[in-house]
Design an enzyme around this catalytic site. Structure first.
Site, PDB file in Angstrom:
ATOM      1  N   LYS A  37       0.823  -1.210   0.000  1.00  0.00           N
ATOM      2  CA  LYS A  37       0.000   0.000   0.000  1.00  0.00           C
ATOM      3  C   LYS A  37       0.854   1.256   0.000  1.00  0.00           C
ATOM      4  CE  LYS A  37      -0.023   1.500   4.579  1.00  0.00           C
ATOM      5  NZ  LYS A  37       0.947   0.700   5.232  1.00  0.00           N
ATOM      6  N   ASP A  93      -6.519   0.336   4.328  1.00  0.00           N
ATOM      7  CA  ASP A  93      -5.205   0.916   4.601  1.00  0.00           C
ATOM      8  C   ASP A  93      -4.734   1.803   3.450  1.00  0.00           C
ATOM      9  OD1 ASP A  93      -3.040   1.372   6.255  1.00  0.00           O
ATOM     10  OD2 ASP A  93      -2.129  -0.595   5.964  1.00  0.00           O
ATOM     11  N   ARG A 132       2.434   9.831   4.402  1.00  0.00           N
ATOM     12  CA  ARG A 132       3.734  10.336   3.934  1.00  0.00           C
ATOM     13  C   ARG A 132       4.029   9.896   2.502  1.00  0.00           C
ATOM     14  NH1 ARG A 132       4.530   8.133   9.093  1.00  0.00           N
ATOM     15  NH2 ARG A 132       5.237   6.253   8.078  1.00  0.00           N
ATOM     16  N   ASN A 133       3.668   8.661   2.168  1.00  0.00           N
ATOM     17  CA  ASN A 133       3.918   8.168   0.817  1.00  0.00           C
ATOM     18  C   ASN A 133       3.093   8.943  -0.209  1.00  0.00           C
ATOM     19  OD1 ASN A 133       5.741   5.692   1.182  1.00  0.00           O
ATOM     20  ND2 ASN A 133       4.197   5.482   2.765  1.00  0.00           N
ATOM     21  N   VAL A 184       9.480   7.771   3.919  1.00  0.00           N
ATOM     22  CA  VAL A 184       8.696   7.349   2.758  1.00  0.00           C
ATOM     23  C   VAL A 184       8.982   5.863   2.534  1.00  0.00           C
ATOM     24  CG1 VAL A 184       8.215   7.771   0.317  1.00  0.00           C
ATOM     25  CG2 VAL A 184       8.900   9.671   1.796  1.00  0.00           C
ATOM     26  N   GLU A 185       8.192   5.027   3.160  1.00  0.00           N
ATOM     27  CA  GLU A 185       8.417   3.583   3.107  1.00  0.00           C
ATOM     28  C   GLU A 185       8.300   3.016   1.700  1.00  0.00           C
ATOM     29  OE1 GLU A 185       6.148   5.112   5.005  1.00  0.00           O
ATOM     30  OE2 GLU A 185       6.222   4.375   7.067  1.00  0.00           O
TER      31      GLU A 185
END
Length: 189
Positions: free
Chosen positions: A44, A102, A111-112, A139-140
């Site tokens: 996600k 999600d 954040r993404n 930023v995963e």
């Protein structure tokens, strides 16, 4: 109200833990699909970048990109379902709270998503990442994208099957010119 998913291969354990930890404001859905829930949690973030790109394109042009965002969201869930299924999870898991829920939260304000907005406004991926880092915003999806592409290749899922995943990874590598055309092509029915 917060809603979450507890996953355990032993569904009775998941149900018991969910019942024990649930409160009036913290709802828990039990699941026996550990693989699906874990993959949705990571994927996600990658797909939320694409949703942010659609918002950034709208902000930059002054023309809302609601249809692009809707098509991107639908394609993201479809691709997550394919990847979860190929990894041995339940194909329906992404259509529930662990996927749709999600991604909705992350795609609205996470954040993404914010990183994707920078990209949609025309910033280079590295410059946008530097901006996010200055704001102490992780930023995963940035490091997850190339890993997700490698993961997708393992069960034999090609770029035609999960084009949005590949486009996001390519955008993050700075390999696309027009991000609108790239995302639009990946989500075109």
């Amino acid at each position: 109200m917060t809603a979450t998913t507890f996953a355990c291969t032993d569904f009775d354990v998941a149900k018991r833990l969910a019942a024990d930890a649930s409160t009036a404001t913290y709802g828990i859905r039990p699941s026996d699909d550990e693989v699906g829930v874990e993959l949705c949690a990571a994927l996600k973030n990658v797909y939320a970048i694409a949703l942010g790109i659609a918002d950034g394109l709208g902000e930059a042009s002054g023309i809302p990109r609601h249809n692009l965002k809707a098509a991107t969201f639908a394609q993201a869930i479809r691709e997550m379902s394919i990847l979860v299924d190929r990894a041995g999870g339940h194909a329906e898991t992404p259509y529930g709270l662990a996927g749709v829920g999600d991604l909705e939260v992350t795609g609205l304000s996470g954040r993404n998503k914010l990183y994707g907005v920078h990209l949609g406004k025309g910033e280079h991926p590295d410059g946008a990442l530097a901006t996010m880092n200055k704001l102490e915003q992780t930023v995963e999806g940035y490091p997850a994208a190339p890993l997700a592409v490698r993961f997708a290749d393992q069960p034999g899922v090609d770029e035609k099957t999960v084009p949005l995943l590949h486009i996001v990874a390519r955008i993050l590598r700075g390999e696309t010119g027009d991000v609108y055309k790239a995302v639009a092509a990946a989500v075109k029915p």
